[in-house]
Scaffold this motif. Structure first.
Motif, PDB file in Angstrom:
ATOM      1  N   ALA A  89      12.562  83.859   6.988  1.00  0.00           N
ATOM      2  CA  ALA A  89      13.710  83.975   6.344  1.00  0.00           C
ATOM      3  C   ALA A  89      14.500  82.416   6.426  1.00  0.00           C
ATOM      4  CB  ALA A  89      14.620  84.697   7.328  1.00  0.00           C
ATOM      5  N   VAL A  90      15.309  82.229   5.432  1.00  0.00           N
ATOM      6  CA  VAL A  90      16.164  81.038   5.367  1.00  0.00           C
ATOM      7  C   VAL A  90      17.700  81.469   5.635  1.00  0.00           C
ATOM      8  CG1 VAL A  90      17.044  79.211   3.856  1.00  0.00           C
ATOM      9  CG2 VAL A  90      14.619  79.877   3.774  1.00  0.00           C
ATOM     10  N   VAL A  91      18.249  80.901   6.691  1.00  0.00           N
ATOM     11  CA  VAL A  91      19.602  81.372   7.107  1.00  0.00           C
ATOM     12  C   VAL A  91      20.629  80.446   6.595  1.00  0.00           C
ATOM     13  CG1 VAL A  91      21.019  81.490   8.902  1.00  0.00           C
ATOM     14  CG2 VAL A  91      18.751  82.055   9.351  1.00  0.00           C
ATOM     15  N   ILE A  92      21.782  80.806   5.962  1.00  0.00           N
ATOM     16  CA  ILE A  92      22.715  80.218   5.473  1.00  0.00           C
ATOM     17  C   ILE A  92      23.982  80.394   6.441  1.00  0.00           C
ATOM     18  CG2 ILE A  92      24.472  79.724   3.797  1.00  0.00           C
ATOM     19  CD1 ILE A  92      22.665  80.888   1.667  1.00  0.00           C
ATOM     20  N   GLN A  93      24.180  79.325   7.215  1.00  0.00           N
ATOM     21  CA  GLN A  93      25.242  79.678   8.247  1.00  0.00           C
ATOM     22  C   GLN A  93      26.599  79.003   7.887  1.00  0.00           C
ATOM     23  OE1 GLN A  93      23.694  78.688  12.269  1.00  0.00           O
ATOM     24  NE2 GLN A  93      25.651  79.582  13.401  1.00  0.00           N
ATOM     25  N   LEU A  94      27.656  79.911   7.879  1.00  0.00           N
ATOM     26  CA  LEU A  94      28.685  79.351   7.572  1.00  0.00           C
ATOM     27  C   LEU A  94      29.610  78.943   9.056  1.00  0.00           C
ATOM     28  CD1 LEU A  94      28.378  81.679   5.166  1.00  0.00           C
ATOM     29  CD2 LEU A  94      30.294  80.582   4.607  1.00  0.00           C
ATOM     30  N   HIS A  95      30.736  77.833   8.811  1.00  0.00           N
ATOM     31  CA  HIS A  95      31.155  77.280  10.076  1.00  0.00           C
ATOM     32  C   HIS A  95      32.747  76.982   9.552  1.00  0.00           C
ATOM     33  CE1 HIS A  95      27.416  76.391  11.922  1.00  0.00           C
ATOM     34  NE2 HIS A  95      26.696  75.749  10.616  1.00  0.00           N
ATOM     35  N   ARG A  96      33.641  77.620  10.501  1.00  0.00           N
ATOM     36  CA  ARG A  96      34.925  77.475  10.408  1.00  0.00           C
ATOM     37  C   ARG A  96      35.549  77.044  11.603  1.00  0.00           C
ATOM     38  NH1 ARG A  96      39.244  81.948   7.787  1.00  0.00           N
ATOM     39  NH2 ARG A  96      40.961  80.464   7.617  1.00  0.00           N
ATOM     40  N   ASP A  97      36.684  76.462  11.570  1.00  0.00           N
ATOM     41  CA  ASP A  97      37.514  76.091  13.004  1.00  0.00           C
ATOM     42  C   ASP A  97      37.421  77.587  13.798  1.00  0.00           C
ATOM     43  OD1 ASP A  97      39.368  75.841  14.848  1.00  0.00           O
ATOM     44  OD2 ASP A  97      41.244  75.194  13.614  1.00  0.00           O
TER      45      ASP A  97
ATOM     46  N   ARG B 258      25.324  80.149  20.817  1.00  0.00           N
ATOM     47  CA  ARG B 258      24.081  80.415  20.365  1.00  0.00           C
ATOM     48  C   ARG B 258      23.659  79.651  19.139  1.00  0.00           C
ATOM     49  NH1 ARG B 258      23.263  86.935  21.847  1.00  0.00           N
ATOM     50  NH2 ARG B 258      24.295  86.886  23.718  1.00  0.00           N
ATOM     51  N   SER B 259      24.673  79.239  18.353  1.00  0.00           N
ATOM     52  CA  SER B 259      24.247  78.855  17.212  1.00  0.00           C
ATOM     53  C   SER B 259      23.838  77.343  17.392  1.00  0.00           C
ATOM     54  CB  SER B 259      25.899  78.535  16.278  1.00  0.00           C
ATOM     55  OG  SER B 259      26.380  79.596  16.007  1.00  0.00           O
ATOM     56  N   GLU B 260      24.515  76.606  18.603  1.00  0.00           N
ATOM     57  CA  GLU B 260      23.974  75.485  19.071  1.00  0.00           C
ATOM     58  C   GLU B 260      22.590  75.358  19.605  1.00  0.00           C
ATOM     59  OE1 GLU B 260      26.697  72.097  20.036  1.00  0.00           O
ATOM     60  OE2 GLU B 260      27.894  73.806  20.646  1.00  0.00           O
ATOM     61  N   GLN B 261      22.734  76.634  20.570  1.00  0.00           N
ATOM     62  CA  GLN B 261      21.187  76.671  20.952  1.00  0.00           C
ATOM     63  C   GLN B 261      19.917  77.010  20.182  1.00  0.00           C
ATOM     64  OE1 GLN B 261      20.803  80.299  23.478  1.00  0.00           O
ATOM     65  NE2 GLN B 261      19.701  79.309  25.084  1.00  0.00           N
ATOM     66  N   ALA B 262      20.190  77.466  18.899  1.00  0.00           N
ATOM     67  CA  ALA B 262      19.203  77.925  17.921  1.00  0.00           C
ATOM     68  C   ALA B 262      18.724  76.563  17.480  1.00  0.00           C
ATOM     69  CB  ALA B 262      19.847  78.717  16.969  1.00  0.00           C
ATOM     70  N   ARG B 263      19.614  75.677  17.419  1.00  0.00           N
ATOM     71  CA  ARG B 263      18.963  74.209  16.722  1.00  0.00           C
ATOM     72  C   ARG B 263      18.406  73.499  17.762  1.00  0.00           C
ATOM     73  NH1 ARG B 263      22.002  73.827  12.036  1.00  0.00           N
ATOM     74  NH2 ARG B 263      22.845  76.042  11.732  1.00  0.00           N
ATOM     75  N   ASP B 264      18.940  73.512  19.121  1.00  0.00           N
ATOM     76  CA  ASP B 264      18.405  72.652  20.272  1.00  0.00           C
ATOM     77  C   ASP B 264      17.038  73.316  20.666  1.00  0.00           C
ATOM     78  OD1 ASP B 264      20.684  71.229  20.492  1.00  0.00           O
ATOM     79  OD2 ASP B 264      21.705  72.599  22.062  1.00  0.00           O
TER      80      ASP B 264
ATOM     81  N   ARG C 237      34.711  71.736  21.551  1.00  0.00           N
ATOM     82  CA  ARG C 237      34.425  70.378  20.796  1.00  0.00           C
ATOM     83  C   ARG C 237      33.032  70.092  20.107  1.00  0.00           C
ATOM     84  NH1 ARG C 237      36.904  66.354  24.732  1.00  0.00           N
ATOM     85  NH2 ARG C 237      39.227  67.496  23.973  1.00  0.00           N
ATOM     86  N   GLY C 238      32.232  70.187  20.923  1.00  0.00           N
ATOM     87  CA  GLY C 238      30.705  70.024  20.857  1.00  0.00           C
ATOM     88  C   GLY C 238      30.257  70.717  19.568  1.00  0.00           C
ATOM     89  N   TYR C 239      30.654  71.930  19.537  1.00  0.00           N
ATOM     90  CA  TYR C 239      30.331  72.875  18.149  1.00  0.00           C
ATOM     91  C   TYR C 239      30.947  72.336  17.338  1.00  0.00           C
ATOM     92  CZ  TYR C 239      30.444  76.439  14.811  1.00  0.00           C
ATOM     93  OH  TYR C 239      30.536  77.160  13.658  1.00  0.00           O
ATOM     94  N   GLN C 240      32.156  71.606  17.107  1.00  0.00           N
ATOM     95  CA  GLN C 240      32.913  71.294  15.886  1.00  0.00           C
ATOM     96  C   GLN C 240      32.604  69.865  15.538  1.00  0.00           C
ATOM     97  OE1 GLN C 240      37.214  72.740  17.534  1.00  0.00           O
ATOM     98  NE2 GLN C 240      37.284  72.026  15.294  1.00  0.00           N
ATOM     99  N   GLU C 241      32.115  69.207  16.364  1.00  0.00           N
ATOM    100  CA  GLU C 241      31.572  67.592  16.109  1.00  0.00           C
ATOM    101  C   GLU C 241      30.048  67.918  15.723  1.00  0.00           C
ATOM    102  OE1 GLU C 241      31.761  65.502  19.606  1.00  0.00           O
ATOM    103  OE2 GLU C 241      34.127  65.188  19.584  1.00  0.00           O
ATOM    104  N   ARG C 242      29.543  68.938  16.016  1.00  0.00           N
ATOM    105  CA  ARG C 242      28.136  68.829  15.705  1.00  0.00           C
ATOM    106  C   ARG C 242      27.869  69.376  14.276  1.00  0.00           C
ATOM    107  NH1 ARG C 242      23.226  71.317  19.093  1.00  0.00           N
ATOM    108  NH2 ARG C 242      21.475  70.892  17.683  1.00  0.00           N
ATOM    109  N   PHE C 243      28.964  70.255  13.865  1.00  0.00           N
ATOM    110  CA  PHE C 243      28.770  70.900  12.499  1.00  0.00           C
ATOM    111  C   PHE C 243      29.902  70.263  11.410  1.00  0.00           C
ATOM    112  CE2 PHE C 243      26.590  74.056  15.253  1.00  0.00           C
ATOM    113  CZ  PHE C 243      25.488  73.976  14.391  1.00  0.00           C
ATOM    114  N   GLY C 244      30.596  69.404  11.888  1.00  0.00           N
ATOM    115  CA  GLY C 244      31.703  68.777  11.197  1.00  0.00           C
ATOM    116  C   GLY C 244      32.727  69.519  10.804  1.00  0.00           C
TER     117      GLY C 244
END
Length: 339
Positions: free
Chosen positions: A193-201, A243-249, A325-332
């Motif tokens: 699968a290719v995942v498109i992950q959306l990010h918002r405040d 979990r979004s961050e963990q999946a990358r780590d 803060r870490g999530y927001q900084e990681r994904f801009g």
């Protein structure tokens, strides 16, 4: 009454599909290859992106609301756009809108619109569609932290195989905020699968989810205030961001299998954002598909109105900003104004 009817419908659909597969065993051999899966939490733009990408019918195959609601028999390819079940399901949606007349303002639903995966996994009774309608916090805790989602995704594959019985395989286009919690199970079933992950405040997400969930619950479950809903959902949502961050780590989502999209970019220029997605996929966006997407936006523009107030959640914005803060900084992800 509504819960009984809904549960009965999910059970009936499951039994009908199982029966069909028993009489048509070749259905189980249908290939589901490299699905394109839209993740990201509710109110991050997942629905409008799903609907827009679904306009490219040459490349994508999205499950539509009418066929998810009435999957048996699978639609005949030559009559797909004129199946009589479309009118039946639309009439049911229109009746539901009489009970919850403002729901369409928040989350457009139509028989011919793309449908999320939670309405598929609901027939395995592992679905966030239930706590979105009914106040069942024990079920929510079980679903997000204890349940084995392997069976839900096996059923999900069987459902897709059933829907594409009478047509050549196309790339499935799927969507559910719930995938954010269950990426390991999703990728175990669909490793390509290719995942498109959306990010918002995240604070805007929390406010929106609290307001959105409170509204349908008022019609079919115990009445709840946005603050009570926010208190129930705050930790699960924080967990989803983690979990979004963990999946990358941990390498679960390698860079070549994930495309990150920021909500602000999507609503500012949907077609530009979609062209960027196609570039990442190595696929050109055809002129006809782009025009279909433009026409869809005229009829159903992206909802950018700040319908929900963070102040009504009763949550501590400063404390949440610190945790996220870490999530927001990681994904801009930039802060949005809070009301």
């Amino acid at each position: 009454m509504i819960a009984v009817q809904e549960i009965g419908a999910f059970l009936a659909n499951r039994l009908r599909i199982v029966d069909w597969r028993s009489r048509n065993p070749e259905t189980a051999t249908r290939e589901i290859k490299a699905p394109l899966v839209i993740a990201g939490l509710s109110r991050t733009g997942t629905t409008i992106l799903h609907d827009l990408l679904a306009q490219d019918r040459e490349l994508h195959r999205a499950p539509l609301t009418w066929e998810v609601s009435r999957p048996v028999p699978p639609a005949a390819a030559e009559a797909y756009d004129n199946d009589p079940r479309i009118g039946t399901v639309q009439a049911e949606i229109d009746m539901g809108n009489q009970v919850m007349p403002d729901l369409m303002k928040f989350h457009p639903v139509g028989a011919r619109l793309a449908q999320g995966c939670v309405r598929i996994t609901a027939s395995d009774f592992r679905s966030t569609s239930f706590p979105a309608q009914y106040r069942v916090p024990g079920y929510t805790r079980w679903l997000l932290n204890e349940a084995d989602l392997a069976s839900a995704y096996r059923w999900h594959r069987a459902f897709l195989q059933h829907l594409q019985t009478d047509e050549p395989p196309r790339r499935w286009l799927l969507k559910a905020p719930a995938h954010t919690w269950h990426l390991p199970a999703l990728l175990a079933e669909y490793p390509d699968a290719v995942v498109i992950q959306l990010h918002r405040d995240p604070l805007r997400v929390m406010a929106s989810v609290s307001g959105l969930v409170t509204y349908p619950r008022g019609a079919v479950s115990e009445g709840r205030t946005p603050a009570e809903t926010a208190a129930e959902y705050a930790e699960p949502l924080l967990d989803a961001f983690a979990r979004s961050e963990q999946a990358r780590d941990n390498g679960l989502l390698p860079p070549d299998q994930v495309i990150d999209v920021r909500y602000r970019d999507l609503v500012a220029d949907p077609l530009r954002t979609i062209r960027g997605i196609y570039d990442r996929l190595g696929t050109p966006l055809s002129a006809s598909a782009a025009q279909a997407m433009r026409e869809f936006l005229v009829v159903r523009p992206a909802d950018t109105s700040p319908r929900y107030s963070f102040a009504r959640t009763g949550l501590d914005a400063n404390a949440l900003r610190e945790r996220l803060r870490g999530y927001q900084e990681r994904f801009g992800v930039a802060d949005e104004p809070l009301t």
